[in-house]
Design a protein around this motif. Structure first.
Motif, PDB file in Angstrom:
ATOM      1  N   VAL A  66       3.502   0.731   4.213  1.00  0.00           N
ATOM      2  CA  VAL A  66       4.020   1.560   5.305  1.00  0.00           C
ATOM      3  C   VAL A  66       5.102   0.842   6.104  1.00  0.00           C
ATOM      4  O   VAL A  66       5.966   1.483   6.706  1.00  0.00           O
ATOM      5  N   VAL A  67       5.093  -0.495   6.128  1.00  0.00           N
ATOM      6  CA  VAL A  67       6.089  -1.249   6.892  1.00  0.00           C
ATOM      7  C   VAL A  67       7.297  -1.635   6.045  1.00  0.00           C
ATOM      8  O   VAL A  67       8.238  -2.267   6.555  1.00  0.00           O
ATOM      9  N   ARG A  68       7.294  -1.248   4.765  1.00  0.00           N
ATOM     10  CA  ARG A  68       8.372  -1.662   3.862  1.00  0.00           C
ATOM     11  C   ARG A  68       9.076  -0.515   3.149  1.00  0.00           C
ATOM     12  O   ARG A  68      10.199  -0.666   2.695  1.00  0.00           O
ATOM     13  N   GLU A  69       8.417   0.630   3.022  1.00  0.00           N
ATOM     14  CA  GLU A  69       9.006   1.700   2.232  1.00  0.00           C
ATOM     15  C   GLU A  69       8.655   3.064   2.805  1.00  0.00           C
ATOM     16  O   GLU A  69       7.774   3.183   3.662  1.00  0.00           O
ATOM     17  N   GLU A  70       9.351   4.069   2.323  1.00  0.00           N
ATOM     18  CA  GLU A  70       9.074   5.426   2.784  1.00  0.00           C
ATOM     19  C   GLU A  70       7.694   5.866   2.316  1.00  0.00           C
ATOM     20  O   GLU A  70       7.324   5.689   1.153  1.00  0.00           O
ATOM     21  N   LEU A  92      10.171   5.206  15.340  1.00  0.00           N
ATOM     22  CA  LEU A  92       8.767   4.831  15.523  1.00  0.00           C
ATOM     23  C   LEU A  92       8.503   3.592  14.678  1.00  0.00           C
ATOM     24  O   LEU A  92       8.750   3.612  13.467  1.00  0.00           O
ATOM     25  N   PRO A  93       8.041   2.500  15.284  1.00  0.00           N
ATOM     26  CA  PRO A  93       7.723   1.314  14.469  1.00  0.00           C
ATOM     27  C   PRO A  93       6.655   1.656  13.433  1.00  0.00           C
ATOM     28  O   PRO A  93       5.628   2.246  13.761  1.00  0.00           O
ATOM     29  N   SER A  94       6.884   1.281  12.196  1.00  0.00           N
ATOM     30  CA  SER A  94       5.901   1.594  11.155  1.00  0.00           C
ATOM     31  C   SER A  94       4.581   0.876  11.403  1.00  0.00           C
ATOM     32  O   SER A  94       3.520   1.361  10.990  1.00  0.00           O
ATOM     33  N   SER A  95       4.624  -0.256  12.112  1.00  0.00           N
ATOM     34  CA  SER A  95       3.390  -0.988  12.408  1.00  0.00           C
ATOM     35  C   SER A  95       2.516  -0.256  13.416  1.00  0.00           C
ATOM     36  O   SER A  95       1.360  -0.646  13.641  1.00  0.00           O
ATOM     37  N   GLU A 139      10.734  -4.964  10.174  1.00  0.00           N
ATOM     38  CA  GLU A 139       9.839  -3.937   9.630  1.00  0.00           C
ATOM     39  C   GLU A 139      10.606  -2.630   9.549  1.00  0.00           C
ATOM     40  O   GLU A 139      11.638  -2.452  10.195  1.00  0.00           O
ATOM     41  N   LEU A 140      10.116  -1.723   8.754  1.00  0.00           N
ATOM     42  CA  LEU A 140      10.756  -0.420   8.657  1.00  0.00           C
ATOM     43  C   LEU A 140      10.580   0.334   9.957  1.00  0.00           C
ATOM     44  O   LEU A 140       9.457   0.536  10.428  1.00  0.00           O
ATOM     45  N   LEU A 141      11.691   0.725  10.565  1.00  0.00           N
ATOM     46  CA  LEU A 141      11.639   1.605  11.726  1.00  0.00           C
ATOM     47  C   LEU A 141      11.677   3.035  11.208  1.00  0.00           C
ATOM     48  O   LEU A 141      12.670   3.473  10.627  1.00  0.00           O
ATOM     49  N   LEU A 142      10.575   3.742  11.395  1.00  0.00           N
ATOM     50  CA  LEU A 142      10.485   5.112  10.904  1.00  0.00           C
ATOM     51  C   LEU A 142      11.493   5.986  11.640  1.00  0.00           C
ATOM     52  O   LEU A 142      11.617   5.914  12.862  1.00  0.00           O
ATOM     53  N   PRO A 218      14.132  -2.654   4.809  1.00  0.00           N
ATOM     54  CA  PRO A 218      14.079  -4.067   5.213  1.00  0.00           C
ATOM     55  C   PRO A 218      14.005  -4.986   4.016  1.00  0.00           C
ATOM     56  O   PRO A 218      13.378  -4.649   2.994  1.00  0.00           O
ATOM     57  N   ALA A 219      14.630  -6.139   4.119  1.00  0.00           N
ATOM     58  CA  ALA A 219      14.631  -7.097   3.007  1.00  0.00           C
ATOM     59  C   ALA A 219      13.222  -7.642   2.772  1.00  0.00           C
ATOM     60  O   ALA A 219      12.442  -7.773   3.709  1.00  0.00           O
TER      61      ALA A 219
END
Length: 219
Positions: A66-70, A92-95, A139-142, A218-219
């Protein structure tokens, strides 16, 4: 000698309208017993049977993915928050997603239990700053209401935003502070839990499809 009272995250869901009672307790105007009795009385007066929703199938929460991909659950929550906030764009922060929606009935309070609460700010912000902050996130920002291309620019329907374009957005309070130089106007703030109470879910929910909104991850 009067004992202790512990306030969990759910306080804001169940007792937000009665927060003045807690303030009186903290200033010694109420004892622990008086506080509990007052809260019980207030809740009895305002009690409404919880509304139940029905998930037609399990969602796809995975704490690493959830913090790296859709993900479907990421799209679901950020889209719900944007619609509740009635903004063009939402971050929205994925975390902030802590657990999964499972097949079967659930309530608003249970939905809050799947999220970490936080303060979010309404802003009119230049797209270039918003895109830069998304690119810098570890982290992925949703994202809802827009997408990113391979270079990390904000887009809508495949067309990149001009960096100076001003968009009306709801973003986490700490990100708003980080983007102060890009913000044209800063508005009020809301807690995430207060927005959950305004989700328009209907009676049943299903995991939404993945629409490829993240051209850069995110890398």
């Amino acid at each position: 000698d009067q004992g202790r009272i512990f306030v969990c995250d759910y306080f804001y869901v169940m007792f937000e309208k009665n927060v003045d009672l807690l303030k009186k307790f903290l200033t010694d105007a109420l004892s622990v017993d008086q506080l509990i009795d007052s809260l019980d009385e207030a809740m009895e007066k305002s009690f409404v049977s919880p509304k139940y929703y029905e998930a037609e199938k399990d969602f796809d929460f995975d704490p690493e993915k959830v913090v790296r991909e859709e993900t479907a659950i990421g799209n679901f929550f950020v889209d719900c928050v944007r619609r509740a906030a009635d903004t063009e764009v939402c971050l929205l922060p994925s975390s902030a997603i802590l657990g999964n929606i499972l097949k079967g009935p659930f309530t608003e309070v249970q939905l809050c239990g799947l999220l970490a609460d936080g303060n979010y700010t309404f802003v009119s912000v230049r797209a270039g700053g918003l895109a830069d902050r998304i690119r810098r996130s570890t982290e992925l920002l949703l994202l809802s209401g827009a997408s990113t291309d391979a270079s990390g620019r904000l887009c809508r329907n495949g067309v990149p935003f001009d960096d100076e374009k001003v968009v009306y957005a709801l973003i986490p309070e700490d990100i708003a502070e980080d983007l102060s130089g890009w913000i044209v106007r800063k508005g009020s703030s809301r807690t995430l839990y207060s927005l959950v109470g305004e989700f328009d879910l209907g009676d049943t929910v299903s995991p939404p499809g993945k629409d490829g909104r993240y051209g850069r991850l995110p890398a």
